[in-house]
Write an enzyme that holds these catalytic residues in place. Structure first.
Site, PDB file in Angstrom:
ATOM      1  N   CYS A   1     -22.012  13.025 -16.255  1.00 41.79           N
ATOM      2  CA  CYS A   1     -20.632  12.887 -16.751  1.00 41.79           C
ATOM      3  C   CYS A   1     -20.520  11.971 -17.972  1.00 41.79           C
ATOM      4  CB  CYS A   1     -19.725  12.313 -15.673  1.00 41.79           C
ATOM      5  SG  CYS A   1     -19.797  13.129 -14.094  1.00 41.79           S
TER       6      CYS A   1
HETATM    7  O1  KQY Z   1     -17.507  14.393 -13.415  1.00 39.31           O
HETATM    8  C1  KQY Z   1     -17.332  14.130 -14.563  1.00 39.31           C
HETATM    9  N1  KQY Z   1     -17.782  14.970 -15.473  1.00 39.31           N
HETATM   10  C2  KQY Z   1     -16.516  12.967 -15.047  1.00 39.31           C
HETATM   11  C3  KQY Z   1     -15.955  12.086 -14.046  1.00 39.31           C
HETATM   12  C4  KQY Z   1     -14.775  11.378 -14.610  1.00 39.31           C
HETATM   13  C5  KQY Z   1     -14.140  10.475 -13.679  1.00 39.31           C
HETATM   14  C6  KQY Z   1     -13.036   9.706 -14.305  1.00 39.31           C
HETATM   15  N2  KQY Z   1     -12.679   8.545 -13.588  1.00 39.31           N
END
Ligand code: KQY
Length: 354
Positions: free
Chosen positions: A342
């Site tokens: 992420c």
């Molecule tokens: O899973 C993702 N690609 C990003 C997670 C973002 C979480 C924001 N608090």
């Protein structure tokens, strides 16, 4: 859109700064991001986007080999706010899709307000990369899709069909945008992501491609865990579907960590802000070992649970025999709501720049 396992020019990241999402003024998260960026930089160039206010400190904390550029942002999720890089089939030109971003749901369940600086990040990355930008009329985060680079895309209904992203678009219209911008032919819809994933079930926390035809899937054998049904329904669909080349998917389960929960001490370290998601003691965290980054010659994966880390590293290594799997302790990233995949975005190498 090439698969993440194809060659990269480098990796883009953003510096964690906000104290209402990262405990203790984001210091532990910053140390974790330094370790992750350093691990990735063993395999490919890394660029870190940092706000003006944190520039000097980030430059000081990060190794010299990591390029630091000034870039305003609302939080640190480069996968979701950065561009989705694409490569022209014949000419090898690299360009980027700049999706709309509304902080995972806007005012209907989104995770913070405002998100305007985040929405500008993809365009800024593309300026620095010298790549053309295609602004797409679709709200989409990079973590909600995975592709095999040969025409297949994995996603979840829970996220992409959520009315808090594109309420006026049907499934067919969303599919048409994915086909048009990413040149995919086969879209495999999984119903749900990992239990309590605050992104509304991003696929990148549940499963990913090791290469075309080979999928890793987060897994549990505990029938009392809500993930038990989620991973089984995903495997059943993957085993029934075919990819764009007609292949049956080879599915490799990777036992999840935990279950992991937020501690009272971790919650106490957060600054309060009315627009940020509350993080309470005992809250279940959406932990998954699948949320890793595939680099040139390496895989950088989160370590989250002493009891399960070694088996998870071995399971991932078995799927990537030609890469070195490097584990980095990453609970601090998980506390912010995601993990290594992420917070990273690969830029494919292509064969020419624009
Ligand atoms: O899973 C993702 N690609 C990003 C997670 C973002 C979480 C924001 N608090």
């Amino acid at each position: 859109m090439p698969g993440e396992f194809e060659p990269h020019a480098g990796c883009w990241m953003l510096w964690p700064e906000r104290g209402d999402n990262w405990r203790l003024g984001a210091k532990p998260a910053q140390q974790c991001f330094v370790a992750i960026a350093t691990a990735i930089a063993r395999f490919e160039p890394v660029t870190m986007g940092v706000s003006r206010a944190h520039f000097e400190d980030a430059r000081h904390q990060l190794p010299a080999a990591i390029r630091v550029v000034e870039m305003a942002h609302d939080d640190a999720w480069m996968r979701d706010v950065g561009p989705t890089f694409v490569v022209h089939d014949q000419r090898g030109l690299v360009a980027g899709v700049d999706w709309g971003f509304n902080a995972w749901g806007g005012l209907d369940g989104g995770l913070y307000f405002p998100w305007h600086d985040d929405d500008l990040v993809a365009g800024k990355v593309l300026e620095i990369a010298g790549a053309d930008r295609y602004r797409a009329p679709l709200v989409l985060e990079g973590g909600s899709i995975h592709v095999d680079g040969e025409g297949t895309l994995l996603t979840t209904e829970e996220c992409l069909l959520n009315p808090n992203r594109n309420p006026s678009l049907s499934r067919a219209e969303i599919e048409a945008y994915l086909r048009g911008y990413l040149d995919v032919e086969r879209i495999v819809w999984l119903p749900r992501g990992v239990y309590l994933d605050e992104t509304d079930g991003h696929v990148d926390n549940l499963c990913c491609f090791a290469r075309p035809g080979v999928v890793l899937l987060s897994w549990t054998d505990d029938p009392d865990d809500p993930v038990y049904a989620i991973c089984r329904e995903a495997r059943a669909i993957l085993e029934k579907e075919r990819d764009a080349r007609g292949r049956v998917f080879e599915v490799h389960p990777v036992q999840q960590p935990g279950p992991l929960c937020q501690t009272a001490e971790e919650s106490a370290g957060l600054a309060y802000s009315h627009s940020a998601k509350p993080r309470r003691p005992g809250d279940r965290l959406a932990g998954s070992y699948i949320n890793f980054y595939i680099a040139n010659g390496g895989v950088v994966m989160p370590l989250l649970d002493d009891a399960r880390d070694a088996a998870a590293v071995a399971a991932v290594q078995a799927c990537f025999p030609d890469r070195e799997v490097v584990g980095v302790p990453a609970r601090e990233v998980l506390l912010g709501g995601g993990n290594i995949h992420c917070i990273t975005q690969q830029q494919p190498i292509g064969s020419q720049s624009t």
